[in-house]
Design a protein around this motif. Structure first.
Motif, PDB file in Angstrom:
ATOM      1  N   TYR A  10       0.832  -1.209   0.000  1.00 29.71           N
ATOM      2  CA  TYR A  10       0.000   0.000   0.000  1.00 29.71           C
ATOM      3  C   TYR A  10       0.862   1.252   0.000  1.00 29.71           C
ATOM      4  CZ  TYR A  10      -4.065  -2.912   0.727  1.00 29.71           C
ATOM      5  OH  TYR A  10      -5.058  -3.834   0.551  1.00 29.71           O
ATOM      6  N   PRO A  11       0.302   2.380  -0.481  1.00 27.97           N
ATOM      7  CA  PRO A  11       1.061   3.639  -0.520  1.00 27.97           C
ATOM      8  C   PRO A  11       1.544   4.066   0.870  1.00 27.97           C
ATOM      9  CG  PRO A  11      -1.005   3.849  -1.747  1.00 27.97           C
ATOM     10  CD  PRO A  11      -1.046   2.529  -1.032  1.00 27.97           C
ATOM     11  N   GLU A  12       2.649   4.781   0.887  1.00 25.92           N
ATOM     12  CA  GLU A  12       3.272   5.204   2.136  1.00 25.92           C
ATOM     13  C   GLU A  12       2.338   6.057   2.992  1.00 25.92           C
ATOM     14  OE1 GLU A  12       5.427   5.491   5.319  1.00 25.92           O
ATOM     15  OE2 GLU A  12       5.953   4.135   3.690  1.00 25.92           O
ATOM     16  N   ASN A  13       1.498   6.896   2.358  1.00 24.56           N
ATOM     17  CA  ASN A  13       0.613   7.759   3.157  1.00 24.56           C
ATOM     18  C   ASN A  13      -0.401   6.917   3.951  1.00 24.56           C
ATOM     19  OD1 ASN A  13      -0.759   7.138   0.673  1.00 24.56           O
ATOM     20  ND2 ASN A  13      -2.176   8.823   1.053  1.00 24.56           N
ATOM     21  N   LEU A  14      -0.883   5.805   3.378  1.00 29.15           N
ATOM     22  CA  LEU A  14      -1.793   4.929   4.127  1.00 29.15           C
ATOM     23  C   LEU A  14      -1.052   4.206   5.246  1.00 29.15           C
ATOM     24  CD1 LEU A  14      -3.996   3.356   1.300  1.00 29.15           C
ATOM     25  CD2 LEU A  14      -4.621   5.132   2.939  1.00 29.15           C
ATOM     26  N   GLN A  15       0.152   3.760   4.958  1.00 32.24           N
ATOM     27  CA  GLN A  15       0.950   3.099   5.995  1.00 32.24           C
ATOM     28  C   GLN A  15       1.244   4.062   7.141  1.00 32.24           C
ATOM     29  OE1 GLN A  15       4.296   0.664   4.793  1.00 32.24           O
ATOM     30  NE2 GLN A  15       3.427   0.379   2.752  1.00 32.24           N
ATOM     31  N   ALA A  16       1.505   5.323   6.813  1.00 30.60           N
ATOM     32  CA  ALA A  16       1.781   6.331   7.851  1.00 30.60           C
ATOM     33  C   ALA A  16       0.557   6.533   8.738  1.00 30.60           C
ATOM     34  CB  ALA A  16       2.204   7.654   7.203  1.00 30.60           C
TER      35      ALA A  16
END
Length: 168
Positions: A10-16
């Motif tokens: 998943y994209p980094e912004n969702l992981q963050a």
């Protein structure tokens, strides 16, 4: 901060955002707000009936299922939430294939929406073997919020890995 094994694609912004929920110890609360209770389909028999109901609703003409069961040998760590197999046997000079679906035992005490997402995924493999556009279109046909449910299921697995059980 632990590695987000289940959310790596998943994209980094969702992981963050998930990391922030973990740091604030709010991941479980978010999941419980969206999915307050686990399902009651805890036997292989009830799982089979649930799966057959979905199959008959969306994939009536696909190959028959010979078995649907929970399987404690499936390790979700290897990214498998469920498995579909086709067992070929020769019977009376004819080659016959039997399709089976197995769901990781960890989903016996999960929300029904997560179980549905896994069953829909495995049913889609009856028609589409590869994870391609047609496969995901079929998943979304059977469960319109398929992609959100997949993400939420992966958050649930992350919670189990870090904090343990969500439902008592």
């Amino acid at each position: 901060m632990p590695e987000l094994t289940y959310l790596q694609g998943y994209p980094e912004n969702l992981q963050a955002q998930v990391r922030q929920l973990i740091e604030q110890e709010r991941l479980g609360k978010v999941l419980l707000t969206r999915y307050p209770e686990p399902h009651e389909l805890t036997t292989d028999k009830s799982l089979y009936q649930y799966t057959m109901d979905l199959k008959n609703q969306f994939l009536r003409s696909s190959s028959p299922l010979s078995k649907v069961a929970y399987d404690n040998k499936i390790h979700v760590m290897k990214h498998a939430l469920g498995l579909h197999t086709a067992i070929s046997r020769i019977q009376g000079g004819k080659l016959k294939a039997k399709a089976e679906i197995r769901v990781a035992t960890v989903f016996k005490s999960a929300p029904e929406a997560f179980l549905k997402m896994i069953v829909v995924h495995e049913l889609a493999h009856l028609k589409e073997k590869e994870h391609n556009k047609a496969f995901y279109s079929l998943c979304c046909h059977m469960t319109p919020d398929y992609h959100q449910l997949e993400f939420d299921t992966r958050m649930y697995l992350t919670h189990l890995e870090i904090f343990g059980k969500l439902y008592q």
